[in-house]
Design a protein around this motif. Sequence first.
Motif, short mmCIF file in Angstrom:
data_model
loop_
_atom_site.label_atom_id
_atom_site.label_comp_id
_atom_site.label_asym_id
_atom_site.label_seq_id
_atom_site.Cartn_x
_atom_site.Cartn_y
_atom_site.Cartn_z
N ALA A 197 -1.51 12.19 -8.91
CA ALA A 197 -2.03 13.43 -8.32
C ALA A 197 -1.24 14.64 -8.83
CB ALA A 197 -1.96 13.36 -6.80
N LEU A 257 0.00 6.59 -6.93
CA LEU A 257 -1.00 7.62 -6.62
C LEU A 257 -0.42 9.02 -6.58
CD1 LEU A 257 -3.09 5.75 -3.92
CD2 LEU A 257 -3.61 6.05 -6.34
N ARG A 258 0.76 9.19 -5.98
CA ARG A 258 1.34 10.52 -5.89
C ARG A 258 1.69 11.09 -7.28
NH1 ARG A 258 5.80 10.55 -1.82
NH2 ARG A 258 4.08 10.30 -0.40
N VAL A 293 0.84 -1.20 0.00
CA VAL A 293 0.00 0.00 0.00
C VAL A 293 0.88 1.25 0.00
CG1 VAL A 293 -1.71 1.28 1.34
CG2 VAL A 293 -1.89 -1.20 1.14
N ARG A 294 1.92 1.26 0.80
CA ARG A 294 2.82 2.41 0.83
C ARG A 294 3.51 2.60 -0.52
NH1 ARG A 294 4.09 0.05 5.64
NH2 ARG A 294 6.09 -0.68 4.86
N ALA A 352 2.43 1.59 -3.47
CA ALA A 352 1.44 2.04 -4.45
C ALA A 352 1.14 3.52 -4.27
CB ALA A 352 0.15 1.21 -4.31
N ARG A 353 1.05 3.96 -3.05
CA ARG A 353 0.79 5.38 -2.79
C ARG A 353 1.95 6.23 -3.28
NH1 ARG A 353 -0.02 6.00 3.03
NH2 ARG A 353 -1.96 4.90 2.65
N GLN A 354 3.19 5.77 -3.06
CA GLN A 354 4.36 6.56 -3.42
C GLN A 354 4.61 6.54 -4.92
OE1 GLN A 354 7.89 5.28 -1.47
NE2 GLN A 354 9.21 6.74 -2.49
N TRP A 355 4.51 5.39 -5.55
CA TRP A 355 4.92 5.25 -6.95
C TRP A 355 3.78 5.36 -7.95
CZ3 TRP A 355 9.84 5.85 -7.73
CH2 TRP A 355 10.72 5.53 -6.71
#
Length: 157
Positions: free
Chosen positions: A116, A112-113, A104-105, A107-110
Amino acid sequence: MLPVLQPAQLGRELAACTILGAAVGVVRAFFPVRGRGAFVPDALLTGAVLFGVQSYAAALSSAGVLRWYMVLAAFAAALCTAAVLGIPVRWAGRCLAWVLGAPVRLARQWVLRPLAVRHAARRAARKERRNAKRTAKNPKKNLPNQRRVLYNSNVSK
């Protein structure tokens, strides 16, 4: 009147109640220690210790009755075991949560960010194009109208 126990019998009963309490304490170590989540495990711990000690006293005890030192030994063992084993169990739980949370971390870093950031850049570019289109449509300057100054007769000279 209750029979008086020999020291060896008393020691065996204390050891048995301590083992019963420690077994319940091992199970209790896997549950939360503080907060709302600790109420139900604490209530179940109390019930399980009392049930186990009463069952032992009725079935296997030399005197056949539940005595105060049995309950004390069982509760002390249960609470100490839960406190001592709770430390590595909570540490292992945090490690497991960290390992399972890694995807999850990442995916968020590589994923979703960057999405955005690109979305914000597209939104800013869209706003710039819209503003440029608006100003291109109206070529004359938007200056304020010159208003006539009115004479105020109430002002004294």
